[in-house]
Write an enzyme that holds these catalytic residues in place. Structure first.
Site, PDB file in Angstrom:
ATOM      1  N   GLU A   1     -53.377  70.808 -37.745  1.00  0.00           N
ATOM      2  CA  GLU A   1     -53.412  70.322 -39.116  1.00  0.00           C
ATOM      3  C   GLU A   1     -52.036  69.624 -39.472  1.00  0.00           C
ATOM      4  O   GLU A   1     -51.565  69.700 -40.282  1.00  0.00           O
ATOM      5  CB  GLU A   1     -53.790  71.338 -39.989  1.00  0.00           C
ATOM      6  CG  GLU A   1     -55.181  71.966 -40.157  1.00  0.00           C
ATOM      7  CD  GLU A   1     -55.411  72.986 -41.086  1.00  0.00           C
ATOM      8  OE1 GLU A   1     -54.688  73.244 -41.912  1.00  0.00           O
ATOM      9  OE2 GLU A   1     -56.516  73.758 -40.970  1.00  0.00           O
TER      10      GLU A   1
HETATM   11  C1  LIG Z   1     -55.950  74.612 -30.438  1.00  0.00           C
HETATM   12  C2  LIG Z   1     -56.235  73.573 -31.239  1.00  0.00           C
HETATM   13  C3  LIG Z   1     -57.040  73.392 -31.946  1.00  0.00           C
HETATM   14  C4  LIG Z   1     -57.459  72.209 -32.513  1.00  0.00           C
HETATM   15  N1  LIG Z   1     -58.516  71.954 -33.363  1.00  0.00           N
HETATM   16  C5  LIG Z   1     -58.547  70.530 -33.617  1.00  0.00           C
HETATM   17  C6  LIG Z   1     -60.144  70.156 -34.222  1.00  0.00           C
HETATM   18  O1  LIG Z   1     -60.890  71.192 -34.640  1.00  0.00           O
HETATM   19  N2  LIG Z   1     -60.386  68.935 -34.418  1.00  0.00           N
HETATM   20  C7  LIG Z   1     -59.599  68.101 -34.265  1.00  0.00           C
HETATM   21  O2  LIG Z   1     -59.948  66.862 -34.645  1.00  0.00           O
HETATM   22  N3  LIG Z   1     -58.361  68.353 -33.587  1.00  0.00           N
HETATM   23  C8  LIG Z   1     -58.013  69.705 -33.162  1.00  0.00           C
HETATM   24  N4  LIG Z   1     -56.769  69.728 -32.640  1.00  0.00           N
HETATM   25  C9  LIG Z   1     -55.756  68.543 -32.436  1.00  0.00           C
HETATM   26  C10 LIG Z   1     -54.636  68.720 -33.443  1.00  0.00           C
HETATM   27  O3  LIG Z   1     -54.952  68.454 -34.622  1.00  0.00           O
HETATM   28  C11 LIG Z   1     -53.499  67.766 -32.514  1.00  0.00           C
HETATM   29  O4  LIG Z   1     -53.198  68.737 -31.516  1.00  0.00           O
HETATM   30  C12 LIG Z   1     -52.534  67.351 -33.332  1.00  0.00           C
HETATM   31  O5  LIG Z   1     -52.773  66.660 -34.355  1.00  0.00           O
HETATM   32  C13 LIG Z   1     -51.241  66.830 -32.708  1.00  0.00           C
HETATM   33  O6  LIG Z   1     -51.667  65.953 -31.720  1.00  0.00           O
HETATM   34  P1  LIG Z   1     -51.308  65.896 -30.269  1.00  0.00           P
HETATM   35  O7  LIG Z   1     -51.483  67.367 -29.648  1.00  0.00           O
HETATM   36  O8  LIG Z   1     -51.970  64.871 -29.342  1.00  0.00           O
HETATM   37  O9  LIG Z   1     -49.580  65.960 -30.107  1.00  0.00           O
HETATM   38  P2  LIG Z   1     -48.580  64.388 -30.219  1.00  0.00           P
HETATM   39  O10 LIG Z   1     -49.447  63.565 -31.422  1.00  0.00           O
HETATM   40  O11 LIG Z   1     -48.716  63.843 -28.976  1.00  0.00           O
HETATM   41  O12 LIG Z   1     -47.308  64.946 -30.874  1.00  0.00           O
HETATM   42  C14 LIG Z   1     -46.608  65.457 -30.060  1.00  0.00           C
HETATM   43  C15 LIG Z   1     -45.251  65.862 -30.920  1.00  0.00           C
HETATM   44  O13 LIG Z   1     -44.784  64.705 -31.517  1.00  0.00           O
HETATM   45  C16 LIG Z   1     -44.439  65.021 -32.745  1.00  0.00           C
HETATM   46  N5  LIG Z   1     -44.593  63.409 -33.359  1.00  0.00           N
HETATM   47  C17 LIG Z   1     -45.629  62.841 -33.125  1.00  0.00           C
HETATM   48  N6  LIG Z   1     -45.526  61.727 -34.014  1.00  0.00           N
HETATM   49  C18 LIG Z   1     -44.241  61.830 -34.781  1.00  0.00           C
HETATM   50  C19 LIG Z   1     -43.509  61.264 -35.651  1.00  0.00           C
HETATM   51  N7  LIG Z   1     -44.019  59.959 -36.077  1.00  0.00           N
HETATM   52  N8  LIG Z   1     -42.346  61.725 -36.296  1.00  0.00           N
HETATM   53  C20 LIG Z   1     -42.084  63.029 -35.703  1.00  0.00           C
HETATM   54  N9  LIG Z   1     -42.654  63.621 -34.664  1.00  0.00           N
HETATM   55  C21 LIG Z   1     -43.831  63.308 -34.348  1.00  0.00           C
HETATM   56  C22 LIG Z   1     -45.428  65.755 -33.260  1.00  0.00           C
HETATM   57  O14 LIG Z   1     -45.003  66.384 -34.422  1.00  0.00           O
HETATM   58  C23 LIG Z   1     -45.415  66.781 -32.000  1.00  0.00           C
HETATM   59  O15 LIG Z   1     -44.623  67.692 -31.969  1.00  0.00           O
HETATM   60  C24 LIG Z   1     -56.529  71.087 -32.050  1.00  0.00           C
HETATM   61  C25 LIG Z   1     -55.617  71.209 -31.245  1.00  0.00           C
HETATM   62  C26 LIG Z   1     -55.487  72.641 -31.092  1.00  0.00           C
HETATM   63  C27 LIG Z   1     -53.961  72.619 -29.745  1.00  0.00           C
END
Ligand SMILES: Cc1cc2nc3c(=O)[nH]c(=O)nc-3n(C[C@H](O)[C@H](O)[C@H](O)COP(=O)(O)OP(=O)(O)OC[C@H]3O[C@@H](n4cnc5c(N)ncnc54)[C@H](O)[C@@H]3O)c2cc1C
Length: 827
Positions: free
Chosen positions: A501
């Site tokens: 989220e």
């Molecule tokens: C257990 C679990 C359940 C989930 N359930 C769902 C679901 O039901 N539906 C769905 O659609 N998604 C779901 N997700 C996805 C979740 O929303 C994403 O994991 C989340 O949006 C982060 O994306 P990412 O993991 O690809 O990390 P990335 O986007 O690669 O981010 C990695 C890090 O970089 C940081 N970062 C990225 N951009 C910036 C910026 N501009 N400034 C500062 N920091 C930044 C982030 O804060 C994070 O710390 C789920 C994820 C998990 C792990």
């Protein structure tokens, strides 16, 4: 001009600015004052001229708006346009999501505390309360988290069935569709209680009630879509999931590469207008068992079959899992918290156009729908889960620290442990206060998107802190997993709440202040809208009005910050006396300082503030802690201003004020325009840095509240699952805490007698015997002391296993032969 004349003049202008005087007062006061000063001989003709000249210029521009616009506002508008951050359509839609509520008051620099205190308190209806005391408690008793997380890696079929038939998947669905139709508060209470028992079960319940098909259907679905799905979703006949994230787009979800192309295709034997989808999603909660997928993709309409727009953009559709071309089924393993989660793939999936959320008219509206729903959902689920963890830690780590002794003392009495215990109690107080204030806003029809981001970030971060502290206090008993370990899984689950989220680093660095500064600031959005107005003349008039309002706002906040800084907020308005008065006054001071700092940061950094994420994060921290501390004061009032809760309230406020000071200090040390930062530092903190972390004495008082049974502990942990079943670790801890509290005076008596040389035995049973012989203790004292010792021994036991084999394997089944160290020793 004499010194006295100058002082009188400055004080008058300062007073006018402080009180945001109306224009007419600003027009009349200077000439009247100048005449008076002249008559009193306090000003020379040159002095009069130095005041009269700028006054005349200001008056001229006030009375001649056209000249003001052309000579002042027009060039400033051109400059504003050149420094305005470039914003994509998705960014604009994210910014416009939800509405502004108490965050607007905090940005104003002059929060009206009466508005806060008049906000209705959260309340459960009788039906909601009965549900929480009935089916929710029943579910909690059924949940065996060790069985779920270690043995089955899933909820049992009986629990799945119970969750569905009790209606827990349909808490947000109105009763007319067979749902429970619960308030946001009731929804949060359910999640919090279940989370205190099993995070796997809580997440499973959270998802269908959070951002997903039901929420979107209720707000944007066509009647036909609502009729088709809502009833089935309410009773778990359809299991939903929501698929946005793809491997290439996580935080930058607006950049999803998943595509949908508008075209004609064959659907159930007929040629219909539809969309051909290709997508790859991952991390999707409930995907492996979902029957209905809420799917987000980028819609293209190259043949303009829907409208003139060839790229309508992000769109959401409801796609049954059985649709040809969709592949689901595998599972991710989110840190040993085995809620259903996995990838979804779709290749050349054809869906009719009426599966788009809201029908054909919903094409291209997906991002706005998602952002609006997130504004609400983010304020409910994860804050509930985090507060559940805080309350569980307060209740059971507090009990453990009272019962577990080292160096002949309960560990909770050592100052080092007190520090960690106080953090657990104080942060839990903050979490619950912020959670409830946000829920009361949601239940009053507000959708405060900045505030929901604040509680998402700050409550999951406090959850991290609280569980880390609990793990430290639990020592080895927190580390060895097993049915009796209450915190191991909550510890493992921390990164999940942090990541989903809106991942926390991003939420803190970009969203809270980034969105707040534009949405909640009283003038910035108006200036943006004016700058974007295609009608140049109307835009100039709008900009001129916003600009001069903004200047007045800055002048007021400058005067307030200076005065409040010099007086430490004393003399400023407070709606309450007693221990709250100084805190309200300090928040007046911090709110004015925050408003002024915001404007100076926006003025000097402009659009580059978007890239200066660390400055934005610190401004967000000030705003967030202003919110959390106002929530704590509101909570204290709502709970009847109980004297025994004063330490918790003070701890929560001292901690928040210290965090604000820390953020302000960091901000001023890193602001690029150094002279301005120096001036600000003197203005905000003219007498040095006044706020400190809670004192050791306060830590001691808060820790003691967690170490003994009583109303403060019960109030702090209200709403989590409790059970006096002696087979359960929570029941054992509860019982041990009560009995140990009763034997404290007896143990003191024994110690005194030993020191006086009356008793000589080393082991407790012999000591008791001697004491009874000498009449120091009675027989009933003996049974109480023996029972306390038995309970103490019981709650320090940890699980041990015959073998550690992968669960599910044939030999792994032997793991169910779980024992405790003590029992093994006895065997
Ligand atoms: C257990 C679990 C359940 C989930 N359930 C769902 C679901 O039901 N539906 C769905 O659609 N998604 C779901 N997700 C996805 C979740 O929303 C994403 O994991 C989340 O949006 C982060 O994306 P990412 O993991 O690809 O990390 P990335 O986007 O690669 O981010 C990695 C890090 O970089 C940081 N970062 C990225 N951009 C910036 C910026 N501009 N400034 C500062 N920091 C930044 C982030 O804060 C994070 O710390 C789920 C994820 C998990 C792990």
């Amino acid at each position: 001009m004499t010194l006295l004349g100058l002082i009188l003049l400055l004080m008058t202008f300062w007073g006018l600015a402080y009180g945001s005087a109306r224009a007419i007062v600003w027009i009349i006061t200077p000439p009247v004052l100048l005449i008076a000063l002249n008559l009193a001989g306090l000003v020379t003709p040159v002095g009069s001229l130095l005041v009269a000249l700028p006054y005349a210029v200001a008056l001229f521009f006030y009375l001649m708006p056209e000249q003001r616009r052309q000579w002042i506002s027009k060039p400033l508008l051109a400059t504003f346009r050149s420094v305005m951050p470039a914003m994509s359509q998705t960014e604009k839609e994210a910014l416009n999501a939800g509405n502004v509520w108490w965050d607007g008051a905090l940005f104003s620099g002059q929060p009206n505390w009466q508005d806060l205190l008049h906000q209705p308190a959260c309340q459960l209806s009788e039906r909601e309360q009965a549900f929480i005391d009935g089916p929710v408690d029943e579910l909690c008793r059924m949940l065996d988290d060790w069985q779920i997380t270690h043995e089955d890696k899933d909820l049992s079929p009986r629990i799945w069935e119970f969750i569905k038939t009790s209606g827990m998947f349909g808490m947000i669905i109105p009763e007319s569709y067979g749902g429970l139709g619960f308030s946001a508060y009731a929804h949060s209470q359910v999640v919090m209680k279940v989370a205190s028992r099993s995070i796997t079960a809580a997440v499973t319940i959270m998802v269908p009630n959070s951002l997903g098909p039901a929420k979107l259907l209720l707000q944007y679905g066509t009647q036909e879509q609502k009729d088709r799905y809502l009833q089935k979703l309410a009773i778990g006949e359809e299991i939903p999931c929501f698929a946005l994230t793809s491997p290439k787009a996580g935080s930058d979800a607006g950049a999803i590469p998943d595509s949908g192309v508008v075209t004609y295709g064959n659907f159930q034997g007929k040629e219909v207008l539809g969309i051909r989808l290709n997508f790859e999603k991952r991390y999707i909660t409930l995907a492996p068992i979902a029957t209905l997928i809420g799917l987000a993709f980028k819609l293209e309409d190259p043949e303009r079959l829907l409208s003139d727009d060839p790229l309508p953009g992000i769109t959401v559709a409801l796609v049954p899992r059985e649709t040809a071309g969709i592949k689901v089924g595998k599972r991710h393993m989110p840190l040993d918290i085995p809620f259903q989660n996995g990838p979804i793939y779709g290749r050349d999936v054809f869906i009719p156009i009426d599966w788009v959320m809201g029908g054909a008219e919903g094409a291209g509206q997906g991002w706005r729908m998602l952002m609006d729903s997130l504004s609400e959902g983010r304020g409910i689920s994860l804050p509930a889960l985090s507060t559940g963890a805080g309350k569980t830690a307060s209740r059971y780590t507090g009990a453990y620290a009272a019962v577990r002794s080292q160096f002949n003392q309960p560990i909770g009495h050592f100052e080092g442990v007190e520090e960690a215990l106080a953090r657990i109690g104080g942060l839990t107080y903050q979490m619950d206060a912020a959670r409830k204030l946000t829920l009361s806003a949601l239940d009053s029809g507000e959708t405060p998107s900045v505030i929901s981001a604040i509680v998402k970030y700050h409550l999951t971060e406090r959850y991290r802190q609280v569980i880390n502290d609990a793990m430290d206090i639990q020592g080895g008993s927190g580390i060895c997993l097993g049915p009796d370990n209450l915190f191991g899984r909550a510890y493992q689950a921390i990164p999940i709440g942090i990541t989903v989220e809106g991942a926390n680093i991003l939420t803190r660095s970009m969203i809270i202040f980034g969105q707040g500064a534009i949405r909640a600031h009283p003038f910035v959005l108006k200036e943006f809208e004016a700058a974007e107005n295609p009608d140049q003349q109307a835009g100039l008039i709008q900009f001129d009005s916003a600009l001069f309002g903004h200047i007045g706002f800055v002048v007021t906040n400058f005067a307030r910050t200076l005065w409040l800084g010099l007086t430490h907020g004393r003399l400023s308005e407070s709606p309450k006396g007693g221990p709250m008065r100084r805190y309200f006054q300090r928040l007046n001071w911090m709110s004015a300082s925050f408003a002024l700092t915001t404007d100076l940061a926006l003025m000097t950094l402009g659009g580059s503030l978007k890239r200066k994420e660390r400055l934005s994060a610190r401004l967000g921290d000030i705003l967030s802690n202003l919110y959390i501390s106002s929530a704590c004061l509101k909570r204290f009032v709502e709970e009847g201003e109980k004297p025994e809760d004063v330490p918790l309230m003070q701890w929560a406020l001292d901690d928040s004020l210290y965090r604000m000071q820390h953020a302000l200090r960091g901000l001023l040390r890193n602001m690029p325009v150094r002279p301005l930062a120096w001036v600000m530092r003197v203005l905000i903190f003219p007498t040095g840095l006044p706020f400190h972390k809670p004192t050791d004495r306060l830590d001691h008082q808060v820790a003691r509240a967690l170490l003994s049974p009583g109303e403060v502990r019960d109030r702090l942990t209200h709403g989590v699952f409790t059970d006096d079943d002696p087979q359960q670790r929570i029941g054992q801890l509860e019982q041990a805490l009560h009995v140990v509290a009763k034997v404290i005076p007896l143990e003191k008596t024994l110690k005194r007698a030993k020191r006086a040389g009356q008793l000589h035995a080393r082991e407790l049973p012999e000591l008791i015997k001697e004491a009874i012989k000498l009449g120091i203790l009675s027989e009933s004292d003996k049974s109480l002391l023996t029972e306390a010792e038995r309970l103490r021994n019981q709650v320090i036991e940890v699980n041990a296993f015959e073998r550690l084999m992968p669960s599910g394997s044939v030999s792994g089944k032997q793991q169910s032969k779980v024992s405790t160290i003590n029992k093994l020793g006895a065997a």
